[in-house]
Design a protein around this motif. Sequence first.
Motif, mmCIF file in Angstrom:
data_model
loop_
_atom_site.group_PDB
_atom_site.id
_atom_site.type_symbol
_atom_site.label_atom_id
_atom_site.label_comp_id
_atom_site.label_asym_id
_atom_site.label_seq_id
_atom_site.Cartn_x
_atom_site.Cartn_y
_atom_site.Cartn_z
ATOM 1 N N ILE A 93 30.325 47.416 35.389
ATOM 2 C CA ILE A 93 31.206 48.549 35.114
ATOM 3 C C ILE A 93 32.648 48.064 35.197
ATOM 4 O O ILE A 93 33.038 47.442 36.184
ATOM 5 C CB ILE A 93 31.007 49.691 36.129
ATOM 6 C CG1 ILE A 93 29.556 50.164 36.151
ATOM 7 C CG2 ILE A 93 31.942 50.860 35.815
ATOM 8 C CD1 ILE A 93 29.242 51.092 37.303
ATOM 9 N N LYS A 94 33.427 48.356 34.158
ATOM 10 C CA LYS A 94 34.863 48.076 34.190
ATOM 11 C C LYS A 94 35.573 49.265 33.555
ATOM 12 O O LYS A 94 35.460 49.482 32.349
ATOM 13 C CB LYS A 94 35.200 46.784 33.471
ATOM 14 C CG LYS A 94 36.685 46.427 33.563
ATOM 15 C CD LYS A 94 36.965 45.043 33.019
ATOM 16 C CE LYS A 94 38.475 44.749 33.000
ATOM 17 N NZ LYS A 94 39.087 44.872 34.343
ATOM 18 N N LYS A 95 36.303 50.030 34.359
ATOM 19 C CA LYS A 95 36.937 51.265 33.903
ATOM 20 C C LYS A 95 38.358 51.371 34.428
ATOM 21 O O LYS A 95 38.632 50.998 35.570
ATOM 22 C CB LYS A 95 36.142 52.485 34.383
ATOM 23 C CG LYS A 95 34.716 52.573 33.863
ATOM 24 C CD LYS A 95 34.696 52.936 32.395
ATOM 25 C CE LYS A 95 33.273 53.054 31.877
ATOM 26 N NZ LYS A 95 33.246 53.426 30.454
ATOM 27 N N PHE A 154 36.176 47.866 39.039
ATOM 28 C CA PHE A 154 35.196 46.887 38.575
ATOM 29 C C PHE A 154 33.989 46.927 39.495
ATOM 30 O O PHE A 154 34.129 46.860 40.726
ATOM 31 C CB PHE A 154 35.782 45.474 38.562
ATOM 32 C CG PHE A 154 34.793 44.418 38.170
ATOM 33 C CD1 PHE A 154 34.440 44.245 36.843
ATOM 34 C CD2 PHE A 154 34.198 43.599 39.124
ATOM 35 C CE1 PHE A 154 33.515 43.276 36.470
ATOM 36 C CE2 PHE A 154 33.276 42.635 38.769
ATOM 37 C CZ PHE A 154 32.938 42.470 37.435
ATOM 38 N N GLY A 155 32.812 47.052 38.904
ATOM 39 C CA GLY A 155 31.578 47.059 39.682
ATOM 40 C C GLY A 155 30.550 46.137 39.056
ATOM 41 O O GLY A 155 30.411 46.069 37.831
ATOM 42 N N LEU A 156 29.841 45.416 39.901
ATOM 43 C CA LEU A 156 28.775 44.517 39.457
ATOM 44 C C LEU A 156 27.591 44.686 40.394
ATOM 45 O O LEU A 156 27.751 44.630 41.623
ATOM 46 C CB LEU A 156 29.248 43.059 39.471
ATOM 47 C CG LEU A 156 28.170 41.995 39.210
ATOM 48 C CD1 LEU A 156 27.786 41.998 37.740
ATOM 49 C CD2 LEU A 156 28.643 40.615 39.629
ATOM 50 N N SER A 202 32.019 46.336 44.494
ATOM 51 C CA SER A 202 32.786 47.525 44.120
ATOM 52 C C SER A 202 34.238 47.266 44.492
ATOM 53 O O SER A 202 34.548 47.087 45.670
ATOM 54 C CB SER A 202 32.277 48.766 44.859
ATOM 55 O OG SER A 202 30.933 49.056 44.522
ATOM 56 N N GLN A 203 35.125 47.255 43.502
ATOM 57 C CA GLN A 203 36.515 46.935 43.792
ATOM 58 C C GLN A 203 37.474 47.731 42.910
ATOM 59 O O GLN A 203 37.175 48.027 41.752
ATOM 60 C CB GLN A 203 36.779 45.440 43.624
ATOM 61 C CG GLN A 203 36.609 44.932 42.207
ATOM 62 C CD GLN A 203 36.742 43.432 42.106
ATOM 63 O OE1 GLN A 203 36.155 42.678 42.875
ATOM 64 N NE2 GLN A 203 37.536 42.979 41.142
ATOM 65 N N GLY A 215 46.446 40.615 38.184
ATOM 66 C CA GLY A 215 46.531 41.718 39.126
ATOM 67 C C GLY A 215 45.966 41.345 40.479
ATOM 68 O O GLY A 215 45.666 40.177 40.758
ATOM 69 N N VAL A 216 45.817 42.346 41.313
ATOM 70 C CA VAL A 216 45.230 42.190 42.643
ATOM 71 C C VAL A 216 44.153 43.247 42.814
ATOM 72 O O VAL A 216 44.157 44.282 42.138
ATOM 73 C CB VAL A 216 46.292 42.325 43.760
ATOM 74 C CG1 VAL A 216 47.272 41.179 43.702
ATOM 75 C CG2 VAL A 216 47.016 43.662 43.653
ATOM 76 N N MET A 217 43.234 42.995 43.726
ATOM 77 C CA MET A 217 42.138 43.937 43.935
ATOM 78 C C MET A 217 41.761 43.988 45.412
ATOM 79 O O MET A 217 42.055 43.080 46.199
ATOM 80 C CB MET A 217 40.928 43.567 43.069
ATOM 81 C CG MET A 217 40.292 42.238 43.364
ATOM 82 S SD MET A 217 39.212 42.252 44.803
ATOM 83 C CE MET A 217 38.825 40.511 44.947
#
Length: 218
Positions: A47-49, A60-62, A82-83, A93-95
């Motif tokens: 998931i990337k939204k 971003f989710g994997l 999950s980030q 960027g940063v997460m």
Amino acid sequence: MKSYKIYIAYLIILSFSILKIFGQNPEPPVPVEVMTGNKEVYSQLVIKKFFSPTSNFDFFGLATYTANYKNDVEENRAIIISQVGYNFKKGFGVMAGLDFNSFAGFSPIIGPKHSFANKKFLAVTNLSFFLNDAFDAKLFGLYEYHPTINNDWKFYSRLQFIHNFSINYNEHNISYIYLRAGMQRKQFIFGLGANLDWAGPNKVFNSNFGPFVRWEFD
């Protein structure tokens, strides 16, 4: 073990809750993949939204799960990420977020990230620092190339890797390289895959080869 199950459930709920919120905006598809290899079955959801089309914040989710055909639960492996990230210019960027995996357990994570996407390429690179006793560091990369062949078909390929290393203990946790090559027609993708894993301080090697199918949900 019970605490890990609670963390897994929490991360899954968090991922899909955020997806539901973000899904109100036009976004890239959500791919779901299953590979039936010669040794194991592998499944993956990505998931990337973005929060909104103009927002600098994204999610971003994997989620991956590898299960052997003998149903030996202790040998099965999971990774759930999950980030939430903030994007500067040119994809950098940063997460910060949460990470659960079968080899290092559960931990909050922070770190830099980079992403790039156009009609042919997708590139996601994250460097995560785990806020745990081992102070693990993980480099994650996901790179796709899917050029158009004609009006109906595209070629699809992917390189995906993880390298997880314990800084405080000075030892290797796990690394993997996953390769995919196939064909794409609209939302459906199929082809052949190879999963190569190295586990533990001694880097015990495991390989898995076989066909895969993938569907990209809108």
